[in-house]
Design an enzyme around this catalytic site. Structure first.
Site, PDB file in Angstrom:
ATOM      1  CG  ASP A  81      42.742  35.463  37.240  1.00 53.50           C
ATOM      2  OD1 ASP A  81      43.469  34.996  36.288  1.00 53.50           O
ATOM      3  OD2 ASP A  81      42.086  34.925  37.739  1.00 53.50           O
ATOM      4  N   GLY A  87      48.753  33.954  43.966  1.00 54.45           N
ATOM      5  CA  GLY A  87      49.501  33.669  42.713  1.00 54.45           C
ATOM      6  C   GLY A  87      50.339  34.705  42.377  1.00 54.45           C
ATOM      7  CE  LYS A 104      48.358  38.666  43.085  1.00 57.96           C
ATOM      8  NZ  LYS A 104      48.199  37.417  43.477  1.00 57.96           N
ATOM      9  CB  THR A 105      44.645  39.284  40.136  1.00 59.38           C
ATOM     10  OG1 THR A 105      44.252  38.154  39.233  1.00 59.38           O
ATOM     11  CG2 THR A 105      43.656  40.500  39.643  1.00 59.38           C
ATOM     12  NE  ARG A 128      47.028  30.168  45.645  1.00 63.64           N
ATOM     13  CZ  ARG A 128      46.564  31.034  44.623  1.00 63.64           C
ATOM     14  NH1 ARG A 128      45.691  31.924  45.224  1.00 63.64           N
ATOM     15  NH2 ARG A 128      46.979  31.172  43.485  1.00 63.64           N
ATOM     16  CG  ASP A 155      39.829  35.923  47.731  1.00 62.30           C
ATOM     17  OD1 ASP A 155      38.632  36.352  48.420  1.00 62.30           O
ATOM     18  OD2 ASP A 155      39.700  34.930  47.075  1.00 62.30           O
TER      19      ASP A 155
END
Length: 545
Positions: A202, A78, A199-200, A142, A173
């Site tokens: 979240d 994402g 990176k994220t 993805r 992941d």
């Protein structure tokens, strides 16, 4: 590329700041050997060529002849604000070593490597994307890199383009895949290095070495602006309860950070709910009691922040999901048609989990049983938890009204903030942090490292004082059950209930619940006083206080 705005034109001129150690020649200072955070024996056996490597820190060094090499880059998973700046930092970094070095971007994620779809990133292309949001320079995807056939297809194009190193920009992941790829290429002596970047939005890719995953700062500031706007409206109209779901499937870092920035009446923290073994009814009662208490003061309005992955942390539902994952991972389940899958699941669930499954609203039960992402996980973003909770709170309040325990009015509004923050133009912090991550990756490549994550630390200090280096990805690995099988993955960082950010929140939430102490952060600022433009998240400030 489409027509650019005046803000983007002005923003393109911004030169991100770099740590002092990266502003000239560097030398790599190596620390002690490392080990994985869990399952040390198994991880060592799975990664014999990349396990136990030392942590690296860069210090100022002596000028050396610049090496000539080409680099490939992949955006995976994402979107997160700052991805373009990672690429621009990498681009500038490799060209500062040798102007003839080339950067190739693989298109639409890891699949571009496997399918040999790529583009050369030229200075003209790069300049159009500096300090912008999104991943549209090369796109993302993805596709999971985990099969030998994929690795071998990848090496063909890497050799054809003369690529010495591949930089994978992604979350846990994606960086797990980077670690697997680095190990495979090392085992075959293919001479291709693999470097990861954290990176994220979240915020769950963090540990003792990684202080923050990029994009978290910008996303939280974007969501907090929106929440603050809703709070202002809420405090003006004084007639709605706003149930606001924010991203964060596996951890509640975004919800907690947004609460610290905006001071809502209620913020649920999934990790706390799991620790206290609360039921769905416990959560509903907690919210309903706050609604009733505020109504008694004449305040029939409020805000509730809900983490996206809440449903998976409720112990009874978590046990149900675990069994559903095992059932749906079998070969037999894969032959069942979608129309018959609910009945198939019911026939194979244990009695306790069947009771929980049957007690859920039909739409929620259906989403739990039918919808999975490529990793076999429940797609919790599809479950409208904010509507489920407001519906159940309304029902609970109706019962309380009959008993005379509630005399107010309850009307709910619903929001889900996800895509709104994923491609926002990066804050000054993310612009600087991401550029440094990319530039630092070029130095890891030049130092001959593979299987490393680019890391920048000491991030609450001025950027010149940031510490640059690398951490072996195997250091973050453990074994987890995925799609019915144990696989090596990077351990996710959850909200620590004994950490300073949560403790600060827990200390103040009763006051925020009873009283209207909203904070309205406003929009992200790029120019002006440092205390307005260059602040880190509240989470980082509290963690490093």
């Amino acid at each position: 590329m489409s027509e650019i705005s005046n803000l983007q034109k002005a923003r393109a001129a911004y030169q991100p700041k770099l740590p002092k150690a990266l502003q000239g020649p560097v030398t790599a200072v190596e620390g002690a050997a490392t080990q994985s955070v869990g399952n040390q024996k198994e991880i060592r056996e799975l990664f014999p060529n990349t396990y136990g490597m030392p942590v690296v820190e860069f210090a100022e060094g002596k000028k050396a002849p610049g090496s000539q090499f080409n680099v490939g880059v992949i955006l995976s998973g994402g979107q997160a604000p700052g991805g373009h700046n990672v690429i621009s930092g990498l681009f500038d970094g490799i060209r500062s070593l040798n102007p003839d070095n080339k950067l190739y971007g693989f298109l639409m994620g890891p699949g571009g490597l496997v399918d040999h779809k790529y583009m050369e990133i030229t200075p003209e292309i790069m300049d159009a994307y500096r300090n912008t949001g999104g991943f549209d320079i090369i796109g993302s995807g993805r596709t999971k890199l985990e099969e030998v056939d994929q690795f071998e297809k990848g090496i063909v194009i890497l050799r054809e383009l003369g690529i010495k190193a591949l930089v994978i920009i992604g979350g846990d992941d994606s960086n797990t895949n980077a670690c697997v790829l680095a190990e495979y290429y090392a085992s075959k002596n293919y001479g291709v290095q693999v470097i990861g970047c954290p990176k994220t939005i979240d915020g769950d890719l963090k540990n003792d070495q990684i202080e923050a995953s990029f994009g978290f700062d910008t996303a939280c500031k974007t969501y907090s602006e929106l929440i603050g706007n809703i709070e202002r409206d809420c405090n003006s109209a004084r007639k709605y309860w706003h149930f606001i779901k924010v991203m964060g499937r596996s951890a509640s870092h975004i919800a907690l950070e947004c609460a610290l920035q905006t001071q809502p009446n209620v913020c649920l923290i999934s990790e706390e709910i799991e620790k206290k073994e609360q039921s769905l009814d416990d959560i509903v009662k907690y919210i309903a009691d706050i609604v009733a208490a505020r109504a008694a003061q004449g305040n029939n309005f409020g805000t509730v922040i809900i983490p996206e992955g809440l449903i998976e942390f409720i112990p009874a539902i978590k046990r149900l999901i675990a069994e559903l994952n095992d059932i749906l991972a079998t070969d037999e389940a894969k032959t069942v048609t979608r129309e018959n899958q609910i009945e198939y699941v019911k026939a194979h669930l244990s009695a306790a989990n069947l009771a929980v499954f049957s007690s859920l609203p039909a739409d929620v039960a259906s989403q739990l049983a039918l919808d999975r992402d490529p990793h076999g996980n429940v797609q919790v973003s599809l479950i409208e938890t904010e509507k489920l909770l407001s519906r159940m709170v309304g029902k609970k309040l109706a019962e309380m009204k009959k008993d005379g325990k509630y005399t107010g009015k309850f009307s709910a509004q619903h929001h889900f903030f996800g895509y709104e923050g994923r491609c926002a133009a990066p804050s000054n912090f993310d612009a600087d942090y991401c550029y440094s991550l990319g530039f630092n990756a070029s130095r890891l490549i030049n130092a001959g490292k593979t299987g490393y994550m680019s890391v920048i630390r000491n991030t609450t200090a001025p950027a010149a004082e940031w510490i640059a280096g690398g951490v072996p990805i195997t250091m973050m690995m453990n074994l987890e059950k995925r799609s019915g099988k144990f696989k090596p993955v990077i351990r996710k960082a959850l909200v620590e209930l004994d950490g300073k950010p949560f403790k600060f929140f827990a200390q103040h939430r009763d006051d925020w619940a009873a009283n209207t102490k909203y904070v309205y952060p406003g929009s992200i600022q790029y120019w002006g006083p440092s205390e307005v433009c260059d602040q880190t998240t509240k989470t980082l400030q509290l963690e490093q206080k």
